[in-house]
Design an enzyme around this catalytic site. Structure first.
Site, PDB file in Angstrom:
ATOM      1  N   GLY A   8      47.728  36.883  35.857  1.00  0.00           N
ATOM      2  CA  GLY A   8      46.769  36.019  36.556  1.00  0.00           C
ATOM      3  C   GLY A   8      45.383  36.067  35.935  1.00  0.00           C
ATOM      4  O   GLY A   8      44.370  35.967  36.644  1.00  0.00           O
ATOM      5  N   GLY A  11      42.635  33.431  36.798  1.00  0.00           N
ATOM      6  CA  GLY A  11      42.138  33.281  38.162  1.00  0.00           C
ATOM      7  C   GLY A  11      40.721  33.797  38.346  1.00  0.00           C
ATOM      8  O   GLY A  11      40.064  34.226  37.391  1.00  0.00           O
ATOM      9  N   GLN A  12      40.265  33.760  39.607  1.00  0.00           N
ATOM     10  CA  GLN A  12      38.870  34.110  39.903  1.00  0.00           C
ATOM     11  C   GLN A  12      38.526  35.530  39.437  1.00  0.00           C
ATOM     12  O   GLN A  12      37.540  35.729  38.730  1.00  0.00           O
ATOM     13  CB  GLN A  12      38.606  33.987  41.414  1.00  0.00           C
ATOM     14  CG  GLN A  12      37.145  34.202  41.788  1.00  0.00           C
ATOM     15  CD  GLN A  12      36.931  34.466  43.271  1.00  0.00           C
ATOM     16  OE1 GLN A  12      37.874  34.724  44.019  1.00  0.00           O
ATOM     17  NE2 GLN A  12      35.688  34.406  43.700  1.00  0.00           N
ATOM     18  N   ASP A  34      48.755  34.456  31.864  1.00  0.00           N
ATOM     19  CA  ASP A  34      48.661  33.524  32.987  1.00  0.00           C
ATOM     20  C   ASP A  34      49.911  32.641  32.958  1.00  0.00           C
ATOM     21  O   ASP A  34      50.561  32.520  31.924  1.00  0.00           O
ATOM     22  CB  ASP A  34      47.396  32.660  32.877  1.00  0.00           C
ATOM     23  CG  ASP A  34      46.982  32.084  34.224  1.00  0.00           C
ATOM     24  OD1 ASP A  34      46.216  32.750  34.951  1.00  0.00           O
ATOM     25  OD2 ASP A  34      47.446  30.973  34.563  1.00  0.00           O
ATOM     26  N   ARG A  36      49.773  29.487  33.321  1.00  0.00           N
ATOM     27  CA  ARG A  36      49.378  28.325  32.517  1.00  0.00           C
ATOM     28  C   ARG A  36      49.102  28.757  31.089  1.00  0.00           C
ATOM     29  O   ARG A  36      48.517  29.813  30.879  1.00  0.00           O
ATOM     30  CB  ARG A  36      48.096  27.690  33.085  1.00  0.00           C
ATOM     31  CG  ARG A  36      48.272  27.060  34.442  1.00  0.00           C
ATOM     32  CD  ARG A  36      46.953  26.987  35.177  1.00  0.00           C
ATOM     33  NE  ARG A  36      46.437  28.321  35.489  1.00  0.00           N
ATOM     34  CZ  ARG A  36      45.249  28.591  35.987  1.00  0.00           C
ATOM     35  NH1 ARG A  36      44.406  27.625  36.236  1.00  0.00           N
ATOM     36  NH2 ARG A  36      44.867  29.834  36.245  1.00  0.00           N
ATOM     37  N   TYR A 142      50.091  34.925  53.719  1.00  0.00           N
ATOM     38  CA  TYR A 142      49.345  35.716  52.731  1.00  0.00           C
ATOM     39  C   TYR A 142      49.275  37.180  53.180  1.00  0.00           C
ATOM     40  O   TYR A 142      49.551  38.099  52.407  1.00  0.00           O
ATOM     41  CB  TYR A 142      47.941  35.121  52.616  1.00  0.00           C
ATOM     42  CG  TYR A 142      46.990  35.837  51.695  1.00  0.00           C
ATOM     43  CD1 TYR A 142      47.139  35.782  50.325  1.00  0.00           C
ATOM     44  CD2 TYR A 142      45.896  36.537  52.220  1.00  0.00           C
ATOM     45  CE1 TYR A 142      46.225  36.419  49.484  1.00  0.00           C
ATOM     46  CE2 TYR A 142      44.991  37.165  51.391  1.00  0.00           C
ATOM     47  CZ  TYR A 142      45.157  37.103  50.021  1.00  0.00           C
ATOM     48  OH  TYR A 142      44.264  37.729  49.198  1.00  0.00           O
ATOM     49  N   LYS A 146      50.767  40.661  51.587  1.00  0.00           N
ATOM     50  CA  LYS A 146      49.902  41.785  51.209  1.00  0.00           C
ATOM     51  C   LYS A 146      50.372  43.096  51.851  1.00  0.00           C
ATOM     52  O   LYS A 146      50.357  44.142  51.208  1.00  0.00           O
ATOM     53  CB  LYS A 146      48.441  41.502  51.563  1.00  0.00           C
ATOM     54  CG  LYS A 146      47.792  40.429  50.680  1.00  0.00           C
ATOM     55  CD  LYS A 146      47.785  40.818  49.212  1.00  0.00           C
ATOM     56  CE  LYS A 146      47.017  39.852  48.336  1.00  0.00           C
ATOM     57  NZ  LYS A 146      47.216  40.112  46.895  1.00  0.00           N
ATOM     58  N   ILE A 172      35.663  37.526  47.697  1.00  0.00           N
ATOM     59  CA  ILE A 172      34.956  37.825  46.447  1.00  0.00           C
ATOM     60  C   ILE A 172      34.072  36.632  46.068  1.00  0.00           C
ATOM     61  O   ILE A 172      34.561  35.497  45.970  1.00  0.00           O
ATOM     62  CB  ILE A 172      35.951  38.129  45.298  1.00  0.00           C
ATOM     63  CG1 ILE A 172      36.908  39.261  45.690  1.00  0.00           C
ATOM     64  CG2 ILE A 172      35.183  38.475  44.014  1.00  0.00           C
ATOM     65  CD1 ILE A 172      36.255  40.595  45.964  1.00  0.00           C
TER      66      ILE A 172
HETATM   67  N1  SER Z   1      39.749  35.726  49.478  1.00  0.00           N
HETATM   68  C1  SER Z   1      41.059  35.813  50.073  1.00  0.00           C
HETATM   69  C2  SER Z   1      41.371  34.603  50.845  1.00  0.00           C
HETATM   70  O1  SER Z   1      40.489  34.075  51.465  1.00  0.00           O
HETATM   71  C3  SER Z   1      41.165  37.002  50.965  1.00  0.00           C
HETATM   72  O2  SER Z   1      41.638  38.093  50.263  1.00  0.00           O
HETATM   73  O3  SER Z   1      42.483  34.210  50.879  1.00  0.00           O
END
Ligand code: SER
Length: 320
Positions: A8, A11-12, A34, A36, A142, A146, A172
């Site tokens: 990844g 990604g951010q 990645d 992509r 999500y 996790k 983040i």
């Molecule tokens: N930044 C993430 C989200 O909003 C949380 O871990 O999905």
């Protein structure tokens, strides 16, 4: 010298962590990957780049073998709001992808960094000063991925001796690669809106407090937990880490100190609100502080100043 693989990387977090690890370890020792195929840009210009879809274990194993990888930072993920739109994809990447990475880490004796999240908590968790060890019954897909990931990492550490470590990241905030489809994305988007149009429609309501962190601290958290003395780690995996907690009103007021004619209005998104209200207002990260010296450098004031400086600079140069 370490040989690191990052999944990844586009990604951010991956885009900035890859470059920081290359600065510290040398470009050739950090393999970016990645789903992509990135054909140009800093990730391909500063070291090796490979296409890896983490749902294909062979792709991970081949790259890990080719470069004799000993440490994997596994950042490929689907964030929370997209996870509600595409729960199957969230499970496939979040759980099956991690399972594949753990298998490769076990076979090739790699250490592993896995980012869990504030999303691993739910409405029955104590939401103020959320303890390190507490109730985890998330209500988003999500979050389900996790919690499963945290358990899988613990299992592989105990059963197979895989050195799997990680943190529970808050939202983040960053200025290089935009996050995509997260509940906390508003805290990034607001800066671009404030600078470009001086107007922002906030998808979370006033009073929605969430933990947040600026990217330099997020990168230090990942690297420092991996470098920590294992004898001092009582938890090893899924450490609560936070740097600040605010609601949209507080962030708006802080940005207005620098951009007085900035205007924000609210149009809460029901899916994001449901998720955000089930997440901690503020986590207790004292275990990370005690066990491996976690200490963030950026608070709300310092982060806001830096975001406005960097994004403002890009705007003046016509880059955004
Ligand atoms: N930044 C993430 C989200 O909003 C949380 O871990 O999905």
């Amino acid at each position: 010298m370490k040989k690191v693989l990052i999944t990844g990387s586009g990604g951010q977090i991956g885009s900035e962590l890859t470059l920081e690890l290359r600065r510290r370890l040398g470009g050739e020792n950090v393999v970016a990957s990645d789903k992509r195929n990135l054909s140009s840009g800093p990730l391909v210009d500063t070291g090796p780049f490979e296409v890896i879809d983490v749902t294909d274990v062979e792709q991970i194993a081949t790259v890990a073998g080719k470069y004799k990888i000993d440490t994997i930072y596994h950042l490929a993920a689907v964030l929370s709001a997209i996870g509600e739109e595409k729960p199957h994809l969230a499970w496939d990447i979040g759980v099956n992808g991690l399972y594949n990475v753990l298998q490769v880490a076990r076979d090739k004796k790699c250490a592993l960094f896995f980012p869990s999240s504030i999303g691993a908590f739910g409405p029955s968790t104590p939401l103020d000063n959320t303890p390190q060890d507490t109730i985890q019954r998330p209500v988003s897909m999500y979050g389900v991925t996790k919690v499963t990931g945290e358990l899988l990492c613990d299992y592989y550490a105990q059963r197979y001796g895989v050195d799997a470590r990680g943190v529970r990241y808050p939202g983040i905030i960053s200025n290089v690669t935009l996050p995509g489809g997260g509940t906390t994305d508003y805290a990034v988007e607001i800066f671009y809106a404030a600078i470009k149009t001086k107007h922002f429609v906030c998808p979370l309501g006033a009073g929605t407090f969430l933990d947040m962190m600026y990217m330099p601290d997020a990168i230090n958290a990942a690297i420092n937990v991996m470098e920590a003395d294992p004898k001092k780690l009582r938890h090893r995996n899924a450490f609560n880490v936070t740097a600040m907690s605010f609601d949209p009103e507080i962030l708006y007021a802080e940005i207005k100190k620098h951009i007085p004619d900035f205007k924000m209005e609210y149009d809460p998104d029901p899916v994001k609100m449901c998720i955000a209200q089930s997440w901690p207002n503020k986590m207790d990260d004292s275990c990370a502080r005690a066990e491996w010296g976690w200490k963030p450098e950026y608070d709300l004031e310092r982060m806001t100043l830096d975001m406005i400086k960097v994004i403002g600079g890009k705007f003046k140069k016509g880059l955004i």
